[in-house]
Write an enzyme that holds these catalytic residues in place. Structure first.
Site, mmCIF file in Angstrom:
data_model
loop_
_atom_site.group_PDB
_atom_site.id
_atom_site.type_symbol
_atom_site.label_atom_id
_atom_site.label_comp_id
_atom_site.label_asym_id
_atom_site.label_seq_id
_atom_site.Cartn_x
_atom_site.Cartn_y
_atom_site.Cartn_z
ATOM 1 C CB THR A 96 -0.923 0.018 1.233
ATOM 2 O OG1 THR A 96 -1.782 -1.099 1.153
ATOM 3 C CG2 THR A 96 -1.758 1.295 1.256
ATOM 4 C CE LYS A 171 -5.288 -1.223 1.837
ATOM 5 N NZ LYS A 171 -4.139 -2.000 2.154
ATOM 6 C CE LYS A 239 1.215 1.937 4.633
ATOM 7 N NZ LYS A 239 1.527 0.701 3.921
HETATM 8 P P1 NA7 Z 1 5.034 -6.304 7.808
HETATM 9 O O1 NA7 Z 1 4.661 -7.596 8.454
HETATM 10 O O2 NA7 Z 1 5.461 -5.140 8.657
HETATM 11 O O3 NA7 Z 1 6.192 -6.652 6.724
HETATM 12 C C1 NA7 Z 1 6.835 -5.628 6.037
HETATM 13 C C2 NA7 Z 1 7.742 -6.214 4.968
HETATM 14 O O4 NA7 Z 1 8.383 -5.113 4.291
HETATM 15 C C3 NA7 Z 1 8.863 -7.114 5.495
HETATM 16 O O5 NA7 Z 1 9.106 -8.153 4.570
HETATM 17 C C4 NA7 Z 1 10.044 -6.146 5.548
HETATM 18 O O6 NA7 Z 1 11.290 -6.755 5.495
HETATM 19 C C5 NA7 Z 1 9.790 -5.340 4.293
HETATM 20 N N1 NA7 Z 1 10.524 -4.072 4.262
HETATM 21 C C6 NA7 Z 1 10.382 -3.003 5.082
HETATM 22 N N2 NA7 Z 1 11.220 -2.009 4.732
HETATM 23 C C7 NA7 Z 1 11.926 -2.476 3.671
HETATM 24 C C8 NA7 Z 1 12.952 -1.916 2.855
HETATM 25 N N3 NA7 Z 1 13.417 -0.672 3.059
HETATM 26 N N4 NA7 Z 1 13.442 -2.670 1.849
HETATM 27 C C9 NA7 Z 1 12.971 -3.918 1.616
HETATM 28 N N5 NA7 Z 1 12.001 -4.519 2.362
HETATM 29 C C10 NA7 Z 1 11.491 -3.784 3.378
HETATM 30 O O7 NA7 Z 1 3.853 -5.750 6.905
HETATM 31 P P2 NA7 Z 1 2.556 -6.489 6.320
HETATM 32 O O8 NA7 Z 1 2.974 -7.736 5.636
HETATM 33 O O9 NA7 Z 1 1.498 -6.554 7.361
HETATM 34 O O10 NA7 Z 1 2.045 -5.394 5.261
HETATM 35 C C11 NA7 Z 1 2.601 -5.282 3.963
HETATM 36 C C12 NA7 Z 1 1.824 -4.259 3.168
HETATM 37 O O11 NA7 Z 1 0.420 -4.649 3.070
HETATM 38 C C13 NA7 Z 1 1.797 -2.864 3.737
HETATM 39 O O12 NA7 Z 1 1.880 -1.936 2.679
HETATM 40 C C14 NA7 Z 1 0.439 -2.787 4.430
HETATM 41 O O13 NA7 Z 1 -0.033 -1.450 4.522
HETATM 42 C C15 NA7 Z 1 -0.447 -3.680 3.604
HETATM 43 P P3 NA7 Z 1 12.067 -7.235 6.853
HETATM 44 O O14 NA7 Z 1 11.451 -8.555 7.211
HETATM 45 O O15 NA7 Z 1 11.807 -6.174 7.900
HETATM 46 O O16 NA7 Z 1 13.488 -7.353 6.461
#
Ligand code: NA7
Length: 286
Positions: A96, A171, A239
């Site tokens: 999102t 969304k 957010k």
């Molecule tokens: P989570 O469980 O907080 O997971 C967030 C994911 O995003 C997780 O895989 C993180 O990797 C990844 N992440 C966060 N920052 C980065 C950066 N800078 N680079 C690469 N990957 C990153 O969120 P949800 O699964 O509940 O939600 C995902 C989306 O769906 C979000 O937009 C919601 O609003 C709806 P990590 O494991 O921390 O290395």
């Protein structure tokens, strides 16, 4: 399209990628913290070294990361999706984000010769696990057609909404309504119980009438148990509220109710509940 990539194995991404593996797709996963790949690999997924590696080797790469900054980060730099995608392959960002970020990602992908679709989802952990998400797709229509079989595994509905930005906007509209509803629901539950009413009876009465909805039912049970086990992280709802209020500014649409609900979620983050479920907004309201 049986050969797909999946970037981001948080609460949502892990469940969605698992469903793709179980449905027989050949899935290559990547997560910033690589340890989160182990479970998917044990189910039969391959592990990619970088987003570039995944985008190079897969017909379509899906992504599900936390916010606009994370979504952009996947597409910028030498190890990014844009560095690997090449001609004809597809990138579907299901995170999102706001429409401006989505358009910036679309530009990066199309400049690299790839096709782009934004596809944020409505639904949290349980619908992700059950494959019943509502997928809000917009962008390249040929990629939409190619991704449809994967969407059918991850969701129960995947309408095509037009040009890039319209999926993001849909969304934000839906989640803004959800955040506003949860905020007034929390106030009602708190007011009622302070007035000596029984919490379960409030829920039963609401559930019997025109306001009945699965969110009040599910989150209501959580409030009564003081159980804030995360299904939709509160920080992500804030957010979404912030991005919706910003869209309102841009379009000169007054959003007084959403703006106030956003403040409640901000307060909850300040109080330390960012990682808890969105139901935890109740704790700063009660
Ligand atoms: P989570 O469980 O907080 O997971 C967030 C994911 O995003 C997780 O895989 C993180 O990797 C990844 N992440 C966060 N920052 C980065 C950066 N800078 N680079 C690469 N990957 C990153 O969120 P949800 O699964 O509940 O939600 C995902 C989306 O769906 C979000 O937009 C919601 O609003 C709806 P990590 O494991 O921390 O290395």
């Amino acid at each position: 399209m049986a050969n797909v990539g999946f970037l981001g194995l948080g609460i949502m991404g892990k469940a969605m990628a698992t469903n793709l593996v179980k449905a027989g797709f050949d899935v290559t996963v990547w997560n910033r913290n690589p340890e989160k790949c182990a479970e998917l690999v044990s189910l039969g997924a391959r592990q990619g070294a970088t987003p570039k590696d995944v985008a190079t080797n897969c017909d379509i790469t899906f992504a599900m990361v936390s916010d606009p900054e994370a979504a952009l980060a996947l597409c910028q730099g030498p190890d990014s999706v844009a560095a690997g995608i090449g001609a004809g392959r597809g990138y579907v960002d299901m995170s999102t984000v706001d429409d401006t970020t989505s358009k910036a990602i679309a530009d990066l992908i199309s400049q690299a010769g790839g096709r782009f679709l934004e596809a944020p989802v409505s639904g949290t952990k349980k619908p992700a696990e059950d494959g019943t998400l509502i997928i809000l797709a917009a962008g390249d229509q040929s990629l939409y057609d190619d991704a449809k079989s994967a969407f059918e595994v991850m969701g129960k509905m995947s309408p095509y909404l037009g040009e890039v930005g319209q999926g993001a906007n849909m969304k934000l509209v839906v989640n803004m309504m959800m955040g506003g509803m949860l905020s007034i629901f929390s106030e009602g539950m708190s007011l009622g119980q302070k007035a000596g009413l029984d919490g379960q009876q409030i829920l039963d009465i609401v559930d019997a009438g025109a306001m009945a909805n699965p969110m009040f039912k599910g989150k209501g049970a959580m409030l009564l148990k003081e159980d804030y086990t995360t299904s939709f992280p509160l920080k992500h709802m804030q957010k979404d509220m912030r991005l919706a209020v910003a869209l309102g500014d841009q379009l000169e649409q007054p959003l007084p109710t959403a703006a106030i609900a956003n403040e409640a979620f901000k307060q909850a983050i300040k109080a330390g509940f960012a990682e808890e479920d969105i139901a935890a907004v109740y704790k700063v309201i009660k």
